[in-house]
Design a protein around this motif. Sequence first.
Motif, PDB file in Angstrom:
ATOM      1  N   VAL A  11     -14.374 -57.399 -18.050  1.00 43.34           N
ATOM      2  CA  VAL A  11     -14.345 -58.705 -17.406  1.00 43.34           C
ATOM      3  C   VAL A  11     -13.013 -58.824 -16.675  1.00 43.34           C
ATOM      4  O   VAL A  11     -11.955 -58.658 -17.290  1.00 43.34           O
ATOM      5  N   THR A  12     -13.085 -59.077 -15.390  1.00 45.13           N
ATOM      6  CA  THR A  12     -11.881 -59.240 -14.584  1.00 45.13           C
ATOM      7  C   THR A  12     -11.921 -60.595 -13.904  1.00 45.13           C
ATOM      8  O   THR A  12     -12.891 -60.910 -13.209  1.00 45.13           O
ATOM      9  N   VAL A  13     -10.873 -61.382 -14.114  1.00 44.37           N
ATOM     10  CA  VAL A  13     -10.784 -62.710 -13.523  1.00 44.37           C
ATOM     11  C   VAL A  13      -9.644 -62.703 -12.514  1.00 44.37           C
ATOM     12  O   VAL A  13      -8.489 -62.469 -12.876  1.00 44.37           O
ATOM     13  N   SER A  14      -9.978 -62.953 -11.273  1.00 46.54           N
ATOM     14  CA  SER A  14      -8.966 -62.945 -10.210  1.00 46.54           C
ATOM     15  C   SER A  14      -8.419 -64.353  -9.997  1.00 46.54           C
ATOM     16  O   SER A  14      -9.130 -65.341 -10.153  1.00 46.54           O
ATOM     17  N   SER A  15      -7.168 -64.404  -9.605  1.00 43.44           N
ATOM     18  CA  SER A  15      -6.511 -65.715  -9.396  1.00 43.44           C
ATOM     19  C   SER A  15      -6.691 -66.209  -7.977  1.00 43.44           C
ATOM     20  O   SER A  15      -7.154 -65.493  -7.116  1.00 43.44           O
TER      21      SER A  15
ATOM     22  N   GLY B 109     -20.618 -58.034 -17.838  1.00 43.28           N
ATOM     23  CA  GLY B 109     -19.249 -58.111 -17.349  1.00 43.28           C
ATOM     24  C   GLY B 109     -19.199 -58.007 -15.838  1.00 43.28           C
ATOM     25  O   GLY B 109     -20.199 -57.722 -15.181  1.00 43.28           O
ATOM     26  N   GLY B 110     -18.014 -58.261 -15.290  1.00 42.04           N
ATOM     27  CA  GLY B 110     -17.856 -58.158 -13.851  1.00 42.04           C
ATOM     28  C   GLY B 110     -16.594 -58.824 -13.379  1.00 42.04           C
ATOM     29  O   GLY B 110     -15.710 -59.144 -14.175  1.00 42.04           O
ATOM     30  N   LEU B 111     -16.526 -59.034 -12.073  1.00 35.62           N
ATOM     31  CA  LEU B 111     -15.381 -59.661 -11.425  1.00 35.62           C
ATOM     32  C   LEU B 111     -15.751 -61.096 -11.071  1.00 35.62           C
ATOM     33  O   LEU B 111     -16.797 -61.337 -10.471  1.00 35.62           O
ATOM     34  N   VAL B 112     -14.885 -62.023 -11.434  1.00 33.88           N
ATOM     35  CA  VAL B 112     -15.136 -63.432 -11.156  1.00 33.88           C
ATOM     36  C   VAL B 112     -13.821 -64.111 -10.814  1.00 33.88           C
ATOM     37  O   VAL B 112     -12.755 -63.682 -11.281  1.00 33.88           O
ATOM     38  N   GLN B 113     -13.900 -65.148 -10.005  1.00 37.47           N
ATOM     39  CA  GLN B 113     -12.689 -65.895  -9.661  1.00 37.47           C
ATOM     40  C   GLN B 113     -12.315 -66.849 -10.786  1.00 37.47           C
ATOM     41  O   GLN B 113     -13.171 -67.290 -11.561  1.00 37.47           O
ATOM     42  N   ALA B 114     -11.052 -67.162 -10.844  1.00 38.30           N
ATOM     43  CA  ALA B 114     -10.580 -68.127 -11.837  1.00 38.30           C
ATOM     44  C   ALA B 114     -11.360 -69.431 -11.709  1.00 38.30           C
ATOM     45  O   ALA B 114     -11.639 -69.886 -10.595  1.00 38.30           O
ATOM     46  N   GLY B 115     -11.724 -69.974 -12.855  1.00 30.69           N
ATOM     47  CA  GLY B 115     -12.542 -71.178 -12.872  1.00 30.69           C
ATOM     48  C   GLY B 115     -14.025 -70.909 -12.938  1.00 30.69           C
ATOM     49  O   GLY B 115     -14.816 -71.836 -13.178  1.00 30.69           O
ATOM     50  N   GLY B 116     -14.407 -69.671 -12.734  1.00 29.84           N
ATOM     51  CA  GLY B 116     -15.813 -69.298 -12.744  1.00 29.84           C
ATOM     52  C   GLY B 116     -16.349 -69.048 -14.142  1.00 29.84           C
ATOM     53  O   GLY B 116     -15.662 -69.259 -15.142  1.00 29.84           O
ATOM     54  N   SER B 117     -17.606 -68.581 -14.163  1.00 28.30           N
ATOM     55  CA  SER B 117     -18.299 -68.360 -15.426  1.00 28.30           C
ATOM     56  C   SER B 117     -18.961 -66.989 -15.446  1.00 28.30           C
ATOM     57  O   SER B 117     -19.293 -66.429 -14.391  1.00 28.30           O
ATOM     58  N   LEU B 118     -19.136 -66.482 -16.645  1.00 34.70           N
ATOM     59  CA  LEU B 118     -19.891 -65.249 -16.875  1.00 34.70           C
ATOM     60  C   LEU B 118     -20.588 -65.370 -18.211  1.00 34.70           C
ATOM     61  O   LEU B 118     -20.087 -66.063 -19.108  1.00 34.70           O
ATOM     62  N   ARG B 119     -21.712 -64.691 -18.347  1.00 37.12           N
ATOM     63  CA  ARG B 119     -22.367 -64.612 -19.640  1.00 37.12           C
ATOM     64  C   ARG B 119     -22.503 -63.153 -20.032  1.00 37.12           C
ATOM     65  O   ARG B 119     -23.121 -62.363 -19.323  1.00 37.12           O
TER      66      ARG B 119
ATOM     67  N   LEU C  37     -22.209 -64.375 -25.157  1.00 38.75           N
ATOM     68  CA  LEU C  37     -20.938 -65.079 -25.022  1.00 38.75           C
ATOM     69  C   LEU C  37     -20.921 -65.722 -23.641  1.00 38.75           C
ATOM     70  O   LEU C  37     -20.810 -65.018 -22.633  1.00 38.75           O
ATOM     71  N   GLN C  38     -21.095 -67.019 -23.630  1.00 37.81           N
ATOM     72  CA  GLN C  38     -21.017 -67.774 -22.387  1.00 37.81           C
ATOM     73  C   GLN C  38     -19.568 -68.145 -22.160  1.00 37.81           C
ATOM     74  O   GLN C  38     -18.964 -68.832 -22.984  1.00 37.81           O
ATOM     75  N   MET C  39     -19.026 -67.676 -21.055  1.00 38.80           N
ATOM     76  CA  MET C  39     -17.612 -67.895 -20.768  1.00 38.80           C
ATOM     77  C   MET C  39     -17.488 -68.792 -19.546  1.00 38.80           C
ATOM     78  O   MET C  39     -18.068 -68.495 -18.495  1.00 38.80           O
ATOM     79  N   GLY C  40     -16.733 -69.868 -19.681  1.00 35.84           N
ATOM     80  CA  GLY C  40     -16.520 -70.792 -18.585  1.00 35.84           C
ATOM     81  C   GLY C  40     -15.049 -71.070 -18.380  1.00 35.84           C
ATOM     82  O   GLY C  40     -14.206 -70.714 -19.209  1.00 35.84           O
ATOM     83  N   SER C  41     -14.748 -71.699 -17.248  1.00 37.24           N
ATOM     84  CA  SER C  41     -13.358 -72.021 -16.903  1.00 37.24           C
ATOM     85  C   SER C  41     -12.465 -70.803 -17.093  1.00 37.24           C
ATOM     86  O   SER C  41     -11.374 -70.879 -17.682  1.00 37.24           O
ATOM     87  N   LEU C  42     -12.921 -69.698 -16.586  1.00 39.65           N
ATOM     88  CA  LEU C  42     -12.222 -68.427 -16.817  1.00 39.65           C
ATOM     89  C   LEU C  42     -10.850 -68.428 -16.170  1.00 39.65           C
ATOM     90  O   LEU C  42     -10.647 -69.006 -15.087  1.00 39.65           O
ATOM     91  N   LYS C  43      -9.929 -67.764 -16.843  1.00 39.95           N
ATOM     92  CA  LYS C  43      -8.545 -67.651 -16.398  1.00 39.95           C
ATOM     93  C   LYS C  43      -8.194 -66.179 -16.222  1.00 39.95           C
ATOM     94  O   LYS C  43      -8.793 -65.312 -16.872  1.00 39.95           O
ATOM     95  N   PRO C  44      -7.211 -65.883 -15.398  1.00 39.80           N
ATOM     96  CA  PRO C  44      -6.799 -64.478 -15.247  1.00 39.80           C
ATOM     97  C   PRO C  44      -6.444 -63.822 -16.582  1.00 39.80           C
ATOM     98  O   PRO C  44      -6.690 -62.626 -16.772  1.00 39.80           O
ATOM     99  N   GLU C  45      -5.914 -64.597 -17.512  1.00 39.87           N
ATOM    100  CA  GLU C  45      -5.549 -64.030 -18.808  1.00 39.87           C
ATOM    101  C   GLU C  45      -6.760 -63.706 -19.680  1.00 39.87           C
ATOM    102  O   GLU C  45      -6.611 -63.131 -20.757  1.00 39.87           O
ATOM    103  N   ASP C  46      -7.953 -64.067 -19.238  1.00 39.53           N
ATOM    104  CA  ASP C  46      -9.166 -63.651 -19.935  1.00 39.53           C
ATOM    105  C   ASP C  46      -9.595 -62.242 -19.535  1.00 39.53           C
ATOM    106  O   ASP C  46     -10.538 -61.694 -20.113  1.00 39.53           O
ATOM    107  N   THR C  47      -8.922 -61.661 -18.566  1.00 39.41           N
ATOM    108  CA  THR C  47      -9.245 -60.302 -18.136  1.00 39.41           C
ATOM    109  C   THR C  47      -9.043 -59.324 -19.285  1.00 39.41           C
ATOM    110  O   THR C  47      -7.969 -59.279 -19.900  1.00 39.41           O
ATOM    111  N   ALA C  48     -10.084 -58.573 -19.585  1.00 45.50           N
ATOM    112  CA  ALA C  48     -10.044 -57.641 -20.719  1.00 45.50           C
ATOM    113  C   ALA C  48     -11.363 -56.884 -20.779  1.00 45.50           C
ATOM    114  O   ALA C  48     -12.322 -57.220 -20.076  1.00 45.50           O
ATOM    115  N   ILE C  49     -11.382 -55.890 -21.639  1.00 47.24           N
ATOM    116  CA  ILE C  49     -12.644 -55.279 -22.027  1.00 47.24           C
ATOM    117  C   ILE C  49     -13.155 -56.069 -23.229  1.00 47.24           C
ATOM    118  O   ILE C  49     -12.420 -56.253 -24.206  1.00 47.24           O
ATOM    119  N   TYR C  50     -14.383 -56.516 -23.139  1.00 49.10           N
ATOM    120  CA  TYR C  50     -14.979 -57.322 -24.201  1.00 49.10           C
ATOM    121  C   TYR C  50     -15.932 -56.448 -25.015  1.00 49.10           C
ATOM    122  O   TYR C  50     -16.790 -55.759 -24.454  1.00 49.10           O
TER     123      TYR C  50
END
Length: 117
Positions: free
Chosen positions: A113-117, A9-19, A79-92
Motif C-alpha cells: 500500500v502506497t499513499v502519496s502526498s 493493495g495499490g497506490l492511492v492519494q492521501a485522503g483516499g481509501s482502499l480495501r 481491512l477497509q482503510m480510509g483517510s489514508l496518510k503517507p505514513e500508512d505506506t507499508a506492506i500489509y
Amino acid sequence: QVQLVESGGGLVQAGGSLRLSCAASGRTFYRLGWFRQAPGKEREFVARIYRSSESAIYAISVKGRFTIARDNTANTVYLQMGSLKPEDTAIYYCAAAEVPGTNYPYWGQGTQVTVSS
C-alpha cells in the motif's frame, strides 16, 4: 495446507481509501489480523478480529480510519482503510491463528500500500 492470500493493495492519494482482502484456507481460524511493515521499520499490529466478529481492536494510529471485518462463510478478512496518510505506506500482511492468544502462526505474503502526498 494453510494459505493466506492478500489482495487489494495499490497506490492511492492521501485522503483516499482502499480495501484489502485476505482469503484464508486450510483451517478454521479463531483470530484474523492485519499487520504492516514500513521501509526501515519493524512490523506493527494494525487490527484484529475474532471469529464471532464481536470483538475487534485497532492500533491507535488507525483507529477511526480503518475497519476490520470478516466473512466466515468465505473465510475472508477485510481491512477497509480510509483517510489514508503517507505514513500508512507499508506492506500489509494478513495473519491467522486457530486459538486465542497473541501469536499468529500463519502469515500471508503481503500486499503493498502506497499513499502519496
